[in-house]
Scaffold this active site. Structure first.
Site, PDB file in Angstrom:
ATOM      1  N   HIS A 114       0.925  -1.113   0.049  1.00 21.55           N
ATOM      2  CA  HIS A 114      -0.008  -0.081  -0.103  1.00 21.55           C
ATOM      3  C   HIS A 114       0.952   1.365   0.041  1.00 21.55           C
ATOM      4  CE1 HIS A 114      -3.501   2.426   0.689  1.00 21.55           C
ATOM      5  NE2 HIS A 114      -2.968   3.187   1.568  1.00 21.55           N
ATOM      6  N   SER A 141       4.073   0.691   2.595  1.00 20.60           N
ATOM      7  CA  SER A 141       3.890  -0.463   3.860  1.00 20.60           C
ATOM      8  C   SER A 141       3.659  -1.823   2.785  1.00 20.60           C
ATOM      9  CB  SER A 141       2.865  -0.392   4.730  1.00 20.60           C
ATOM     10  OG  SER A 141       2.980   1.054   5.098  1.00 20.60           O
ATOM     11  N   ASP A 150      -6.540  -2.365   4.096  1.00 20.41           N
ATOM     12  CA  ASP A 150      -5.416  -1.801   4.184  1.00 20.41           C
ATOM     13  C   ASP A 150      -4.962  -1.790   5.868  1.00 20.41           C
ATOM     14  OD1 ASP A 150      -5.189  -1.318   1.453  1.00 20.41           O
ATOM     15  OD2 ASP A 150      -6.011   0.749   1.745  1.00 20.41           O
TER      16      ASP A 150
HETATM   17  C1  GAR Z   1       1.269   0.649  -6.332  1.00 19.82           C
HETATM   18  O1  GAR Z   1       1.661   1.971  -5.894  1.00 19.82           O
HETATM   19  C2  GAR Z   1       0.696   0.017  -5.238  1.00 19.82           C
HETATM   20  O2  GAR Z   1       1.147   0.292  -3.801  1.00 19.82           O
HETATM   21  C3  GAR Z   1      -0.826   0.706  -5.143  1.00 19.82           C
HETATM   22  O3  GAR Z   1      -1.022   0.622  -6.644  1.00 19.82           O
HETATM   23  C4  GAR Z   1       0.082   1.015  -7.327  1.00 19.82           C
HETATM   24  C5  GAR Z   1       0.281  -0.373  -8.384  1.00 19.82           C
HETATM   25  O4  GAR Z   1       1.468  -0.112  -9.213  1.00 19.82           O
HETATM   26  N1  GAR Z   1      -1.670  -0.267  -4.668  1.00 19.82           N
HETATM   27  C6  GAR Z   1      -2.682   0.016  -3.935  1.00 19.82           C
HETATM   28  O5  GAR Z   1      -3.128   1.339  -3.876  1.00 19.82           O
HETATM   29  C7  GAR Z   1      -3.534  -0.775  -3.171  1.00 19.82           C
HETATM   30  N2  GAR Z   1      -4.580  -0.301  -2.036  1.00 19.82           N
HETATM   31  P1  GAR Z   1       2.064  -1.290  -9.994  1.00 19.82           P
HETATM   32  O6  GAR Z   1       0.812  -1.750 -10.847  1.00 19.82           O
HETATM   33  O7  GAR Z   1       2.764  -0.517 -10.816  1.00 19.82           O
HETATM   34  O8  GAR Z   1       2.673  -1.984  -9.264  1.00 19.82           O
END
Ligand code: GAR
Length: 229
Positions: A114, A141, A150
């Protein structure tokens, strides 16, 4: 390939898949002792699915729009995942809320990343909210997934300073660089059997996890290299 069979991991995504890529790279580099058995996307046509294909990893779409209830979607997802018999299920930018049965089924072997320093800023738009709140520090985190969205026990966090001219986009980039470092590490620890949970807190090798320290922004010009300060 030689050596003992490695633990299976299934990665769930919804979009870009840059964390998936960091995990694939860490497996390839020998850091993470895993066999990524499948990537499942809740959205069709995502860049993350293309990353899986390029890496030769089986990929599937379980499109939530094809189901009338969340329970049906969760059941289809579980069926797809369980076909690969993973030891660990990793949510990497998976943007659907999962139901009770799903979370119970994978209790203790379901991780999420997250983009905030939980328990601060659960939910969406974490970077804009951190800026609006005047946060001096922000980060990411990795945590075990529980019924609280979360909200599960935190395995590792990375903290970065918020810079005076940060926008949500530049802050997101700074956090993402750290996500790519801490997610493979948390997965490595899990698969090495080094994590346990006691009284809702995560222990590493039976000890409270070490403070992760503050990390330099990789884009900060003329600064010391990224790493603990
Ligand atoms: C990341 O920043 C992850 O932490 C977030 O989505 C993005 C995905 O990026 N996740 C959340 O917000 C979950 N609550 P990615 O597809 O490039 O890995």
């Amino acid at each position: 390939m030689s050596g003992a069979p490695r633990d299976g991991v299934v990665v769930l995504i919804s979009g870009r898949g840059s964390n998936l890529q960091a995990i694939i790279d860490a497996v390839r580099a020998g850091q993470v002792p895993a066999d990524i058995r499948a990537v499942i996307s809740s959205e069709p046509g995502t860049p993350g699915l293309a990353r899986a294909r390029t890496a030769g990893i089986p990929s599937h779409v379980v499109n939530f729009r094809d189901f009338t209830t969340r329970e049906e979607f969760d059941r289809a997802l579980m069926q797809q995942i369980d076909g690969y018999q993973p030891r660990l299920v990793v949510l990497a930018g998976f943007m659907r809320i999962l139901g009770k049965n799903f979370i119970d089924h994978y209790a203790g072997r379901l991780l999420n990343i997250h983009p905030s320093l939980l328990p601060e800023f659960p939910g969406l738009n974490t970077h804009a909210r951190a800026l609006r709140n005047g946060a001096k520090y922000h980060g990411a985190s990795v945590h075990f997934v529980t019924h609280e969205v979360d909200g599960g026990p935190v395995i590792i966090q990375a903290v970065i300073p918020v810079l005076p001219d940060d926008s949500p986009e530049t802050l997101a980039e700074g956090v993402l660089n750290q996500e790519h470092r801490i997610y493979p590490l948390a997965i490595q620890w899990f698969l090495e059997g080094r994590l346990s949970i006691e009284d809702g807190r995560v222990l590493l090798d039976g000890q409270p996890r070490p403070e992760q320290g503050l990390f330099q922004r990789e884009s900060t010009p003329g600064d010391i290299p990224a790493g603990p300060i």
